[in-house]
Design a protein around this motif. Structure first.
Motif, mmCIF file in Angstrom:
data_model
loop_
_atom_site.group_PDB
_atom_site.id
_atom_site.type_symbol
_atom_site.label_atom_id
_atom_site.label_comp_id
_atom_site.label_asym_id
_atom_site.label_seq_id
_atom_site.Cartn_x
_atom_site.Cartn_y
_atom_site.Cartn_z
ATOM 1 N N ARG A 67 42.197 40.859 32.215
ATOM 2 C CA ARG A 67 43.623 40.545 32.033
ATOM 3 C C ARG A 67 43.833 39.559 30.889
ATOM 4 N NH1 ARG A 67 43.465 40.221 37.639
ATOM 5 N NH2 ARG A 67 43.675 37.943 37.621
ATOM 6 N N ALA A 100 43.500 33.431 36.613
ATOM 7 C CA ALA A 100 42.398 34.390 36.544
ATOM 8 C C ALA A 100 41.072 33.674 36.723
ATOM 9 C CB ALA A 100 42.409 35.131 35.207
ATOM 10 N N ASP A 101 40.185 34.301 37.459
ATOM 11 C CA ASP A 101 38.795 33.856 37.566
ATOM 12 C C ASP A 101 38.022 34.560 36.458
ATOM 13 O OD1 ASP A 101 36.153 33.375 38.152
ATOM 14 O OD2 ASP A 101 36.300 33.891 40.272
ATOM 15 N N GLY A 154 39.773 39.777 36.296
ATOM 16 C CA GLY A 154 40.470 38.596 35.791
ATOM 17 C C GLY A 154 40.225 38.392 34.310
ATOM 18 N N ARG A 183 41.694 29.300 37.156
ATOM 19 C CA ARG A 183 41.476 29.968 38.439
ATOM 20 C C ARG A 183 42.400 29.420 39.523
ATOM 21 N NH1 ARG A 183 35.449 29.589 40.528
ATOM 22 N NH2 ARG A 183 36.023 27.402 40.395
ATOM 23 N N ASP A 209 35.188 37.000 37.101
ATOM 24 C CA ASP A 209 35.555 38.279 37.708
ATOM 25 C C ASP A 209 35.980 39.238 36.603
ATOM 26 O OD1 ASP A 209 36.574 40.024 40.029
ATOM 27 O OD2 ASP A 209 38.377 39.743 38.799
#
Length: 255
Positions: A63, A53-54, A60, A28, A57
């Motif tokens: 992805r 990326a979180d 995220g 993150r 989420d």
């Protein structure tokens, strides 16, 4: 590799880079992740792809799943969070946050990686868990509960993919010196011999994955502890854990 910007995840990344392995790093903290990636490129000359990326989420997480569908040889699910304290003494959102980070991304990313791995006939997944998931752990109820899930899930999937050329290895460390443990001040009283370094945990996980082992407990001291705990009745472990938590909570109350 998730949770790659610090702690165990960073050590996994650096140890893999030492063997000339190209990396995809996920975390993150984009700034910290970029710095780790730069250091690894400079020191080892490997390719390092950064994917900030979180994982709590949906976008995220999506992805990262998409990247895994393209194929990797090894997935290390390391991202996680723990909250220490009585379940009712803490906001329920903190318990739910542990589940949202420790369970859902691990399941989705394992599924995404295994599809491409099984199709290719090779690959490995390493899921970082904890010995806390082997017994009721009062004071860490949500965290230990998530790790109990990881343990059971990972071993089951390991058996499901047996014979495909793909393995799933669960790493069950004990107490580790990381930023997360440093924030849990209740652990400061533990004797020094109980603590492991992230390097030890990462090395044990990579050795076990290379050998196709389903489970590894890093260090002889924690292997012995796990064997000893397995001999105790579950009711004894549950009550001892609860009594310890109640003592800590009483001592923490203002006079």
């Amino acid at each position: 590799m998730t949770g790659a910007s610090r702690g165990i995840g960073e050590r996994f990344a650096r140890q893999l880079a030492e063997t000339g392995t190209d990396l995809v790093l996920v975390a993150r903290d984009a700034e910290r992740l970029e710095q780790v990636a730069k250091d690894i490129r400079d020191q080892h000359g490997v390719q390092v792809e950064v994917l900030a990326a979180d994982l709590t989420d949906a976008a995220g997480l999506g992805r990262v799943e998409a990247r895994l569908h393209d194929g990797v040889d090894l997935l290390v699910n390391n991202a996680g969070a723990a909250t220490m304290g009585g379940f009712l003494a803490l906001p329920v959102e903190r318990a739910v946050a542990s589940v949202d980070l420790n369970v859902t991304p691990l399941v989705r990313l394992t599924h995404a990686a295994l599809g491409a791995m099984v199709a290719a006939g090779r690959g490995a997944v390493i899921n970082v868990s904890s010995i806390a998931g082997l017994q009721p752990t009062s004071g860490l109820s949500a965290y230990a509960g998530t790790k109990a899930f990881v343990n059971s899930f990972s071993e089951a999937v390991h058996e499901e993919v047996r014979g495909t050329g793909v393995t799933v290895t669960t790493v069950l460390p004990g107490f580790i010196r990381t930023d997360m443990s440093a924030a849990m001040t209740e652990l400061n009283a533990l004797p020094s011999f109980l603590w492991l370094t992230p390097d030890v945990v990462a090395a044990a996980g990579l050795r076990a994955a290379r050998r196709g082992r389903p489970v590894v407990v890093p260090s002889l001291r924690f292997k012995a502890i796990v064997v000893w705990l397995a001999l105790l009745p579950r009711s004894v472990k549950r009550r001892a854990s609860g009594a310890g938590t109640r003592r800590r909570m009483r001592s923490a109350r203002p006079a």
